[in-house]
Design an enzyme around this catalytic site. Sequence first.
Site, short mmCIF file in Angstrom:
data_model
loop_
_atom_site.label_atom_id
_atom_site.label_comp_id
_atom_site.label_asym_id
_atom_site.label_seq_id
_atom_site.Cartn_x
_atom_site.Cartn_y
_atom_site.Cartn_z
N ARG A 157 -5.87 43.94 39.32
CA ARG A 157 -7.30 43.68 39.20
C ARG A 157 -7.54 42.58 38.17
O ARG A 157 -7.05 42.66 37.04
CB ARG A 157 -8.00 44.97 38.78
CG ARG A 157 -9.39 45.16 39.32
CD ARG A 157 -9.92 46.52 38.98
NE ARG A 157 -9.88 46.82 37.55
CZ ARG A 157 -10.80 47.55 36.91
NH1 ARG A 157 -11.81 48.07 37.58
NH2 ARG A 157 -10.68 47.77 35.63
N TYR A 169 -19.76 47.61 27.42
CA TYR A 169 -18.53 47.06 26.84
C TYR A 169 -17.76 46.18 27.82
O TYR A 169 -16.71 45.65 27.48
CB TYR A 169 -17.61 48.17 26.32
CG TYR A 169 -17.40 49.33 27.26
CD1 TYR A 169 -16.52 49.25 28.34
CD2 TYR A 169 -18.07 50.54 27.05
CE1 TYR A 169 -16.33 50.31 29.19
CE2 TYR A 169 -17.88 51.62 27.90
CZ TYR A 169 -17.01 51.50 28.97
OH TYR A 169 -16.82 52.57 29.81
N LYS A 170 -18.27 45.99 29.04
CA LYS A 170 -17.60 45.11 30.01
C LYS A 170 -18.21 43.71 29.90
O LYS A 170 -17.95 42.98 28.95
CB LYS A 170 -17.72 45.69 31.41
CG LYS A 170 -17.09 47.09 31.57
CD LYS A 170 -17.18 47.56 33.00
CE LYS A 170 -16.83 49.03 33.15
NZ LYS A 170 -15.48 49.39 32.72
N ASP A 180 -25.33 52.97 39.43
CA ASP A 180 -24.41 52.72 38.32
C ASP A 180 -24.13 51.22 38.31
O ASP A 180 -23.58 50.67 39.26
CB ASP A 180 -23.12 53.52 38.54
CG ASP A 180 -22.12 53.37 37.41
OD1 ASP A 180 -22.10 52.30 36.77
OD2 ASP A 180 -21.33 54.30 37.17
N PHE A 225 -16.33 55.57 40.78
CA PHE A 225 -15.45 55.79 39.65
C PHE A 225 -15.39 57.30 39.42
O PHE A 225 -16.43 57.97 39.46
CB PHE A 225 -16.00 55.07 38.41
CG PHE A 225 -15.09 55.07 37.24
CD1 PHE A 225 -13.96 54.25 37.21
CD2 PHE A 225 -15.32 55.91 36.15
CE1 PHE A 225 -13.11 54.25 36.12
CE2 PHE A 225 -14.47 55.91 35.06
CZ PHE A 225 -13.35 55.09 35.04
#
Length: 394
Positions: free
Chosen positions: A369, A220-221, A195, A126
């Site tokens: 996605r 938050y995912k 990560d 990312f």
Amino acid sequence: MSEPAERARKLDALDELGGKRVEFVLDDVIYLDGNSLGALPAVVPGRVEDVVRRQWGELRIRSWEESGWWTAPERIGDRIAPLVGAAPGQIVVGDSTSVNVFKALVGAVRMAGEGRDELLVDATTFPTDGYIAESAARLTGRTLRPVAPADLPGALGDRTAAVLLNHVDYRTGRLHDLPGLTAAVHEAGAVAVWDLCHSAGALPVGLDEYGVDLAVGCTYKYLNGGPGSPAYLYVRREWQDRFDSPLPGWNSHAEPFGMRAGYEPAPGALRGRVGTPDIVSMLALEAALDVWDGVSVDAVRAKSLALTDFFLECVAAYVPEGRVECVTPVAHGERGSQIALRCDDAGDVMKRLIERGVVGDFRAPDVLRFGFTPLYVGFADVERAARVLAQTLA
């Protein structure tokens, strides 16, 4: 009823996690974007109201002690620990993922010692991880080298100080070999930093079991902590006395209220703290973690694979051949909890899907996605999403 729809009905009837759905605030929208922002657990609004009205509004400063505000970073870290395969006392919650990546990388380079002048970073990472890695390399006088995870074993050497890797590729959903790559990093004498943003809460991680040195992740995912909820930092117990944070703050001081001019780090993982915790969002996260009570990560992984398998079957059944191409690995051992489909005009297609009540997201230049959060996504959702995708592409 179509054959996929009938199968979905039967699979939902057998779903041992199906009862968790009522613990979230949901509507008729098919929400397949939990790999970007998880849904709202129903318990959170009331808990946040208590934090604001009673703890802050009435108790005010007394809440740092009486409401447990001061110890929230490590207390909530211990709630996250079993979800990533860590024993208590190794995770602190606070700051953003980017800040924690910086702390972990610079700390890793310092632990590696002099004589190792190269920092390796996942070439498919990312973007923010790459930006932070470049800055950490400049600040520590190391050379940064991007390497594809598959090529990592051949790139390691006695110059390697630390390696930053993503457990799951955010774009394709590819699951990387955390046990094997961690072992390769250690064989080279380097420090492994992982990560976990796209794996924690979706699949077993095994931080302690596989000897990961440092790890970071967002909440938050798949952990459903809410927009901008604080991230976390894992420091393996054996490294804690040597972890030298590049951001020493008063919250990580051995005597935070001693107000001493000199810095002395707190013992253990507490030295990963920096400044005053963001209490409201942190306690919203703590409430959100209640949905994990009694839930096995292995059960979540099993359902995740079943959902993604079924989605691919439904896409094959409904979508005209050649219209989309799956870029997510089919093999279970190489797949996270999302499916990425390459598609012409993907950005426009996703806008039209959202208008039709199916929410995923778009990654440039041509990827649709879809994230599958097993705690609240069912098989009927998956069948409907594939059917609407086919209608949108018609």
